[in-house]
Design an enzyme around this catalytic site. Structure first.
Site, PDB file in Angstrom:
ATOM      1  N   HIS A  39      18.133  12.423 -93.153  1.00  0.00           N
ATOM      2  CA  HIS A  39      17.733  11.976 -94.491  1.00  0.00           C
ATOM      3  C   HIS A  39      17.960  10.473 -94.701  1.00  0.00           C
ATOM      4  O   HIS A  39      17.426   9.895 -95.632  1.00  0.00           O
ATOM      5  CB  HIS A  39      18.401  12.831 -95.593  1.00  0.00           C
ATOM      6  CG  HIS A  39      19.789  12.443 -95.975  1.00  0.00           C
ATOM      7  ND1 HIS A  39      20.902  13.150 -95.577  1.00  0.00           N
ATOM      8  CD2 HIS A  39      20.256  11.420 -96.726  1.00  0.00           C
ATOM      9  CE1 HIS A  39      21.979  12.580 -96.080  1.00  0.00           C
ATOM     10  NE2 HIS A  39      21.610  11.529 -96.784  1.00  0.00           N
TER      11      HIS A  39
ATOM     12  N   GLY B 259      26.654   7.259 -99.412  1.00  0.00           N
ATOM     13  CA  GLY B 259      26.996   6.158 -98.514  1.00  0.00           C
ATOM     14  C   GLY B 259      27.762   6.634 -97.292  1.00  0.00           C
ATOM     15  O   GLY B 259      27.893   5.923 -96.305  1.00  0.00           O
TER      16      GLY B 259
ATOM     17  N   SER C 178      26.823   9.486 -95.853  1.00  0.00           N
ATOM     18  CA  SER C 178      25.824  10.276 -95.129  1.00  0.00           C
ATOM     19  C   SER C 178      25.602   9.747 -93.718  1.00  0.00           C
ATOM     20  O   SER C 178      25.551   8.530 -93.503  1.00  0.00           O
ATOM     21  CB  SER C 178      24.491  10.218 -95.862  1.00  0.00           C
ATOM     22  OG  SER C 178      24.546  11.103 -96.922  1.00  0.00           O
ATOM     23  N   GLY C 179      25.406  10.645 -92.786  1.00  0.00           N
ATOM     24  CA  GLY C 179      25.147  10.256 -91.405  1.00  0.00           C
ATOM     25  C   GLY C 179      26.423  10.036 -90.620  1.00  0.00           C
ATOM     26  O   GLY C 179      26.429  10.028 -89.391  1.00  0.00           O
TER      27      GLY C 179
ATOM     28  N   ASP D 149      19.416  18.248 -90.692  1.00  0.00           N
ATOM     29  CA  ASP D 149      19.584  16.869 -91.154  1.00  0.00           C
ATOM     30  C   ASP D 149      20.343  16.048 -90.100  1.00  0.00           C
ATOM     31  O   ASP D 149      21.530  15.761 -90.242  1.00  0.00           O
ATOM     32  CB  ASP D 149      20.348  16.883 -92.491  1.00  0.00           C
ATOM     33  CG  ASP D 149      20.386  15.509 -93.129  1.00  0.00           C
ATOM     34  OD1 ASP D 149      19.650  14.618 -92.668  1.00  0.00           O
ATOM     35  OD2 ASP D 149      21.155  15.342 -94.104  1.00  0.00           O
TER      36      ASP D 149
HETATM   37  C1  4AZ Z   1      25.045  11.240-100.265  1.00  0.00           C
HETATM   38  O1  4AZ Z   1      24.340  11.069-101.245  1.00  0.00           O
HETATM   39  C2  4AZ Z   1      26.058  12.337-100.280  1.00  0.00           C
HETATM   40  N1  4AZ Z   1      29.710  15.475-101.428  1.00  0.00           N
HETATM   41  C3  4AZ Z   1      26.790  12.610 -99.162  1.00  0.00           C
HETATM   42  C4  4AZ Z   1      27.722  13.630 -99.174  1.00  0.00           C
HETATM   43  C5  4AZ Z   1      27.903  14.374-100.306  1.00  0.00           C
HETATM   44  C6  4AZ Z   1      27.196  14.113-101.451  1.00  0.00           C
HETATM   45  C7  4AZ Z   1      26.260  13.072-101.430  1.00  0.00           C
HETATM   46  C8  4AZ Z   1      28.930  15.470-100.290  1.00  0.00           C
HETATM   47  O2  4AZ Z   1      24.964  10.523 -99.262  1.00  0.00           O
END
Ligand code: 4AZ
Length: 846
Positions: free
Chosen positions: A651, A795, A797-798, A703
């Protein structure tokens, strides 16, 4: 630096000689004398001869044992210091070849001889003493005393030595009457020498001294530092001094020794000789240079020793030696505090407090209010005192209640019943730690927690959190004396737990109530015959985890078992049934492939305890990557899996109307980065991005994405790959995992500058699917703290979900999504890496 070639010249006995003191009579085989049929007369004669020979041999051994063995002597060395109260320190006492040194040393050794001669249990074994050094205050003499003790008598001599102080005290009275210039002795300390320092394998003894004067900062370092490894089988001492009225400050900027303290170690003393009761700290392993360690002495001397053996020699250490005035800010503590709030710390915080310190704070808040104090950091650890209830060593006394050891952040808190509080900090003469930082505030006596629940430990929590199944107070006081709601699990021990925790394979009650009468066990678990559920990881691990041994039967432990979904496939296509055999330090595959490519998942540095916040230490997660887009800065995390490849979330690399995130040229990857905006990372452009072909941007299924760097990166202490798990790798529910990233620290918040870390737990798949209302696929896994408050966020993520296993970490998941951040009962959702292992290998060859 001054080099002195003397060194410790004692020559301890060889280990083999020490062992002779433990001699035992040989055993013999009784069967030899059993009556047997057949050999006849000749046999009888031979038998008698053998019997006679054995009896003679035994008699000889007995005579040896009781007569000669007594004469085996053991050299016993004691190191000590004593205070000479009727002398004044002179500079010449620092130089061991000066006539002044020699004259005073002679007086001290004469005095010691006199003292030992008055104790019959010591006098007969005494060989002699040598004075090693003097220091200021009035004059302190440091010396070694040698005894020649019959084997078996060591303990008696040790105990006689401990009585020496009383002996000296009484001999003082007599010396008052003595003519001449007798010394007045006081404060005598003794200890046997650390056995590792008596190793017979030392080939080299080196001794250095350093005097920090004025504002001069000296440097001490291990031989060869930083260009060559330190020498093997070497014992080195650095005697450090400051001017009278000053303390020695020792600041290590590098400490890189072998991990095993039995082999190589550095020991720091608040003395000039190796007195065990004056050890400040023992160090080995590799410490992060970004967390320097500073030690302070109690007087104007300090001793650093280093011992090495022949196995694995590392770069070593470097430290700076300076002096600080006694009574200056970093060496003192205590005082009067007032106002409605404030803070205070142990001396030298967040560095090591000095030994032998006592200070007191008196906090006074406005009349009618009461004082509440909370300790953010509390590190007063001493070896062997981990669970001490009595706090006999270093402690903090809060209004008469002693607290010691290492306590979790913000858990030590106390409230008074009036507007005054007294806090005392005490450090004894051995072992120091990083200390504490605390905050105080004035609160309303009648209502210490306005509109909130008042925990037993004085924490305030929201009223609705009472009896909801979560330990919000930290001491369970919000979860005791509860009437559980109808749908909740009533644990036998009185706790209430949410209904979705019933039969999830984790003992949430703590007494197993929620795991009773469960029938079959959930996935990832093994069902024992006695109905107990255990983690699948424990199946066939060689231990009876069920209690009825059913997890250890039908275990085909060899290689070449039939390959199934749960077996591990070696490179040669043979399968083995062991759980998680990869990189566990044991070769399980015939071809050794389970232990190949295992240089991964390890931080270079010894994990030091974090002082303050949840900042990671530089190099703690060396596989962590920051993915940045020029016009936005940091957007996503990623993990290094080889010198060329990164794993991130699909994503993160989806185009939108404004940005072409799927194009490699959009991104810059920062490896080895700790603090955003600082020039401390290695930048790489990308060659290609491979999102998972079945990524579903509606459900977030699959993902995951791969990124190839334009040029490979060189691994350093701050850039290293994480281990990839095999498709069968089991990550047990409830196991601890680390999340890390620069993402927002709260929902809707901003990204952080410094890399953050948090410890969360893996959550059972079925439980999580219930919590997430059926949105989970088998390519997802959950982790979090269901009480809320700890989670990945925007932030992150990944980035990696790092699972520690033995000394290394495996990439269990990739940060993917969640319902908001850190919400109660809403764990973070991660892409399950085991499900993508084959795809990763196909695309990257890793
Ligand atoms: C995001 O938006 C995100 N609480 C990553 C992890 C989580 C929520 C949002 C898990 O990158």
């Amino acid at each position: 630096m001054e080099y002195m070639d003397s060194g410790l010249r004692y020559t301890p006995k060889k280990e083999a000689e020490w062992e002779t003191t433990e001699g035992f009579l040989p055993t013999y085989d009784n069967k030899q004398f059993e009556k047997k049929k057949g050999p006849g007369k000749a046999g009888a004669v031979i038998g008698i001869v053998i019997f006679a020979a054995v009896v003679a041999l035994m008699a000889g051994l007995l005579v040896w044992h009781f007569h000669f063995r007594k004469d085996i002597r053991v050299k016993r060395m004691y190191t000590g210091s004593l205070k000479i109260t009727n002398q004044v320190f002179e500079d010449a006492y620092e130089n061991s070849s000066s006539p002044e040194f020699k004259a005073l040393a002679k007086q001290v050794t004469d005095e010691l001889k006199d003292v030992y001669s008055k104790m019959p249990s010591l006098a007969k074994y005494y060989v002699g003493s040598t004075v090693q050094a003097f220091s200021e205050g009035s004059v302190i003499a440091y010396y070694l005393s040698e005894f020649n003790v019959p084997a078996g008598q060591e303990a008696a001599v040790d105990s006689a030595m401990t009585k020496i102080n009383q002996q000296i005290a009484s001999s003082q009275r007599s010396s008052l009457n003595k003519p001449g210039n007798s010394l007045l002795l006081d404060d005598v300390v003794y200890s046997a020498i650390d056995a590792r320092m008596l190793s017979t394998s030392f080939e080299q003894f080196l001794k250095y001294s350093e005097h920090a004067r004025g504002n001069f900062i000296g440097t001490i370092e291990s031989p060869g530092f930083p260009n060559t490894p330190y020498p093997p089988n070497t014992f080195i001492q650095w005697q450090l001094r400051a001017d009278p009225g000053y303390l020695v400050k020792l600041k290590f900027d590098t400490m890189n020794l072998e991990e095993n303290c039995k082999h190589d170690f550095v020991k720091i003393y608040d003395s000039l000789v190796t007195i065990e009761s004056r050890v400040l700290e023992e160090l080995c392993g590799y410490y992060s240079p970004s967390e320097p360690m500073t030690f302070l002495s109690s007087g104007n001397v300090m001793l650093v020793t280093m011992a090495t053996n022949e196995i694995h020699n590392y770069p070593g250490f470097r430290a700076h030696v300076s002096q600080v005035k006694r009574g200056s800010k970093e060496t003192t503590c205590g005082g009067q505090l007032s106002g409605v709030k404030g803070s205070f710390t142990s001396p030298n915080f967040p560095n090591y407090y000095p030994p032998d310190t006592l200070c007191q704070w008196t906090i006074t808040v406005p009349e009618g209010k009461v004082v509440k104090v909370t300790f953010n950091t509390f590190l007063l650890g001493e070896p062997g005192q981990e669970n001490s209830k009595t706090c006999k060593k270093d402690y903090v006394d809060i209004n008469g209640k002693k607290v010691c050891g290492e306590q979790p952040r913000n858990t030590v808190t106390q409230t008074t019943t009036n507007n005054k509080m007294t806090i005392t900090f005490y450090s004894d003469k051995s072992y120091v730690d990083r200390g504490f930082d605390a905050e105080y505030e004035a609160i309303d006596r009648k209502d210490p927690c306005p509109n909130q629940f008042h925990c037993k430990n004085d924490k305030c929590i929201k009223s609705e959190l009472r009896c909801d199944g979560w330990n919000d107070c930290g001491d369970y006081s919000d979860e005791t004396q509860c009437n559980c709601k109808a749908e909740y699990i009533s644990c036998k021990n009185g706790l209430c737990k949410p209904p979705f925790w019933k039969c999830d394979g984790i003992d949430d009650c703590g007494d197993g109530t929620d795991e009773l009468n469960c029938g079959g066990c959930p996935t990832g678990h093994f069902t024992c015959n006695n109905k107990k559920c255990i983690s699948a990881k424990l199946h066939c691990d060689g231990r009876d985890d069920c209690g009825d041994n059913t997890d250890e039967v039908k275990c085909n432990r060899g290689t070449g078992v039939t390959c199934t979904e749960t077996t591990y496939k070696c490179k040669n296509n043979k399968c083995i049934s062991k759980v998680n055999p990869e990189c566990d330090g044991e070769q399980d595959c015939d071809d050794g492939s389970d232990e190949e490519n295992c240089d991964c998942g390890q931080s270079a540095f010894k994990t030091t305890r974090i002082v303050g916040g949840e900042n990671a230490t530089p190099g703690e997660f060396p596989w962590q990557v920051s993915l940045q887009v020029k016009k936005y800065g940091h957007l996503c995390g990623a993990s290094i899996i080889s010198s060329r490849w990164l794993v991130t979330a699909a994503h993160c690399v989806q185009d939108n109307s404004k940005d072409r995130f799927s194009k490699p040229e959009t991104w810059e990857a920062y490896l080895g980065l700790h603090e955003q905006g600082k020039d401390n990372g290695v930048k790489r452009n990308l060659k290609q991005i491979i999102p998972h072909p079945y990524y579903n941007d509606y459900t977030y299924d699959n993902d995951i994405a791969l990124m190839e760097l334009q040029s490979p990166v060189t691994f350093t202490d701050y850039i290293k790959p994480i281990c990839l798990p095999s498709p069968q790798h089991v990550f047990p529910a409830a196991g601890f995992v680390w999340i890390s990233g620069w993402g927002a620290t709260r929902e809707g918040g901003l990204a952080t500058k410094t890399l953050q870390k948090a410890k969360v737990r893996l959550i059972n798949q079925d439980t999580c699917n219930t919590l997430m209302k059926g949105q989970l696929t088998s390519r997802m896994m959950c982790a979090g703290v269901l009480e809320g408050g700890v989670d990945a966020c925007q932030g992150d993520s990944g980035g990696p979900l790092s699972f520690p296993e033995g000394p290394r970490m495996f990439l269990a998941g990739v940060v993917s999504w969640g319902e908001g951040c850190a919400r109660r009962n809403k764990p973070g959702i991660y892409s399950k890496v085991t499900q993508f292992r084959a795809w990763i290998e196909e695309k990257t060859g890793v």
